[in-house]
Design a protein around this motif. Structure first.
Motif, short mmCIF file in Angstrom:
data_model
loop_
_atom_site.label_atom_id
_atom_site.label_comp_id
_atom_site.label_asym_id
_atom_site.label_seq_id
_atom_site.Cartn_x
_atom_site.Cartn_y
_atom_site.Cartn_z
N ILE A 46 -5.95 1.09 -11.11
CA ILE A 46 -6.88 -0.07 -11.03
C ILE A 46 -7.06 -0.93 -9.46
O ILE A 46 -8.22 -1.22 -9.46
CB ILE A 46 -6.89 -1.73 -11.94
N MET A 47 -5.59 -1.37 -9.09
CA MET A 47 -5.93 -1.48 -7.78
C MET A 47 -5.92 -0.38 -7.08
O MET A 47 -6.71 -1.00 -5.89
CB MET A 47 -4.20 -2.04 -7.43
N GLY A 48 -5.97 0.51 -7.35
CA GLY A 48 -6.32 1.95 -6.07
C GLY A 48 -7.41 2.21 -5.72
O GLY A 48 -8.19 2.23 -5.38
N PHE A 49 -8.71 1.80 -7.13
CA PHE A 49 -10.11 1.91 -7.55
C PHE A 49 -10.17 0.81 -6.52
O PHE A 49 -11.28 0.92 -5.89
CB PHE A 49 -10.20 2.04 -8.28
N TRP A 50 -9.90 -1.09 -6.64
CA TRP A 50 -10.17 -1.38 -6.61
C TRP A 50 -10.19 -1.78 -4.84
O TRP A 50 -11.22 -2.23 -4.20
CB TRP A 50 -9.67 -2.65 -7.39
N ARG A 51 -9.16 -0.72 -4.22
CA ARG A 51 -9.09 -1.35 -3.15
C ARG A 51 -9.92 -0.43 -2.31
O ARG A 51 -10.03 -1.05 -0.27
CB ARG A 51 -7.18 -0.97 -2.07
N ARG A 52 -10.00 0.47 -2.83
CA ARG A 52 -11.76 1.65 -2.19
C ARG A 52 -12.82 1.03 -1.85
O ARG A 52 -13.50 1.41 -1.54
CB ARG A 52 -11.49 2.72 -2.49
N TYR A 62 0.73 -0.98 0.22
CA TYR A 62 -0.06 0.34 -0.24
C TYR A 62 1.16 1.21 -0.56
O TYR A 62 0.80 2.17 -0.76
CB TYR A 62 -1.25 0.36 1.89
N ARG A 63 2.04 0.98 0.70
CA ARG A 63 2.83 2.58 0.59
C ARG A 63 3.96 2.52 -0.52
O ARG A 63 4.40 1.65 -0.72
CB ARG A 63 3.79 2.66 2.02
N MET A 64 4.34 3.57 -1.22
CA MET A 64 4.63 3.52 -2.40
C MET A 64 6.54 3.58 -1.78
O MET A 64 7.24 3.35 -3.21
CB MET A 64 5.05 5.24 -2.51
N LYS A 65 7.02 3.74 -1.07
CA LYS A 65 8.47 3.64 -0.29
C LYS A 65 8.07 1.96 -0.70
O LYS A 65 9.49 1.41 -0.67
CB LYS A 65 8.55 3.93 0.67
N HIS A 66 7.25 1.10 0.31
CA HIS A 66 7.27 -0.64 -0.27
C HIS A 66 7.44 -1.16 -1.49
O HIS A 66 8.58 -1.28 -1.93
CB HIS A 66 6.21 -0.99 0.68
N ILE A 67 6.44 -0.19 -2.62
CA ILE A 67 6.30 -0.65 -3.82
C ILE A 67 7.82 -0.20 -4.37
O ILE A 67 8.16 -1.31 -5.31
CB ILE A 67 4.68 -0.36 -4.44
N ALA A 68 8.14 1.01 -4.11
CA ALA A 68 8.77 1.44 -5.01
C ALA A 68 10.47 0.37 -4.63
O ALA A 68 11.51 0.00 -5.02
CB ALA A 68 9.96 3.04 -4.40
N THR A 69 10.73 -0.35 -3.50
CA THR A 69 11.83 -1.02 -2.75
C THR A 69 11.57 -1.95 -3.42
O THR A 69 12.16 -3.14 -4.42
CB THR A 69 11.60 -1.38 -1.38
N TYR A 70 10.36 -2.92 -3.38
CA TYR A 70 10.84 -4.16 -4.68
C TYR A 70 10.07 -3.67 -5.51
O TYR A 70 11.20 -4.68 -6.12
CB TYR A 70 8.33 -4.96 -4.24
N LEU A 76 3.22 -0.25 -14.49
CA LEU A 76 3.56 -0.12 -12.62
C LEU A 76 1.83 0.59 -12.65
O LEU A 76 1.42 0.41 -11.42
CB LEU A 76 4.36 0.09 -12.26
N GLY A 77 2.12 1.58 -13.03
CA GLY A 77 1.28 2.94 -12.95
C GLY A 77 0.06 2.50 -13.22
O GLY A 77 -0.84 2.74 -12.85
N ALA A 78 -0.63 1.29 -14.46
CA ALA A 78 -2.00 1.11 -14.98
C ALA A 78 -2.51 0.34 -14.11
O ALA A 78 -3.73 1.29 -13.30
CB ALA A 78 -1.94 0.82 -15.99
N ILE A 79 -1.60 -0.33 -13.24
CA ILE A 79 -1.67 -1.83 -12.04
C ILE A 79 -2.26 -0.96 -11.11
O ILE A 79 -3.21 -1.71 -10.47
CB ILE A 79 -0.60 -2.46 -12.37
#
Length: 238
Positions: free
Chosen positions: A199-205, A81-89, A193-196
């Protein structure tokens, strides 16, 4: 990062089905997961010298249409969920991918495309099972997800290197062209990744995310097994 235990779903999750299968269908007509279009293949074989923009474009195109990469990235960021975690992976995946792609092509080290692509399919299965908490239930421990992401990144890059080697890129301008191609791959990865994430951002809400997440990862795992089966079949009949 451990994954939460999720409820099993007895009804179909239409959104999850569309999300995963639409990604898989991007490459259904290709002969292999890392295949390069015939027109691009001919272009690569014919040109000599430095062509930075062309190879930048080819790298970005490969990643955006590389359904195996996209499926793996989807699995990696599914519960981040956090951008820093996404950036790390994503950075770990990019480091692994770039290292073996550049080194493999430059030094002419490749692996049978069917074998390496089957391993890439396995990476999708691995991540889906990880997201479902399977390793904690089966073995009582959580594998190091960062190490796994880096390791499978190495395999993803090796798969691409094996394909590029088959196309006999001219030695003249090889290194700068490879670097440009790799930059293009990273640009394409950011676009995918941006497209994913959108989509995930809308779904997670929506309340349906946790209800459907288990099913989505089951479908992700099934897609990985399809990739493995496809490559093993190709190896047997080739």
């Amino acid at each position: 990062m451990s994954s939460p235990r999720l409820p099993r779903l007895h009804r179909g999750a239409l959104f999850a089905l569309a999300l995963v299968l639409s990604v898989l269908c991007l490459g259904i007509e290709q002969a292999a997961a890392h295949a390069v279009a015939e027109g691009d293949k001919g272009y690569i074989q014919e040109i000599t010298g430095v062509h930075l923009i062309s190879f930048l474009y080819l790298g970005a195109k490969h990643m955006v249409t590389g359904y195996d990469h996209i499926l793996f990235l989807l699995g990696v960021i599914f519960f981040l969920y956090r951008m820093k975690h996404i950036a790390t992976y994503v950075s770990l995946f990019a480091i692994g991918h770039s290292t073996t792609m550049l080194a493999g092509v430059y030094f002419g080290v490749g692996i049978n495309s069917y074998i390496i692509d089957a391993i890439i399919g396995l990476s999708v299965v691995y991540k889906a099972l990880d997201n479902m908490g399977a390793y904690q239930r089966w073995f009582g421990f959580q594998p190091n997800t960062k190490a796994a992401t880096l390791l499978f990144g190495l395999f993803h890059g090796m798969g691409l290197a094996s394909k590029i080697i088959d196309y006999d890129i001219a030695e003249d301008g090889l290194l700068p062209n490879l670097l440009a191609f790799n930059v293009g791959v990273e640009v394409g990865q950011l676009l995918a990744l941006g497209a994913i994430l959108i989509i995930m951002g809308f779904w997670r809400r929506t309340p349906s995310f946790l209800r459907h997440a288990y099913t989505a990862n089951m479908l992700l795992m099934a897609a990985g097994f399809v990739l493995i089966g496809y490559q093993i079949t190709g190896l047997i009949i080739s």
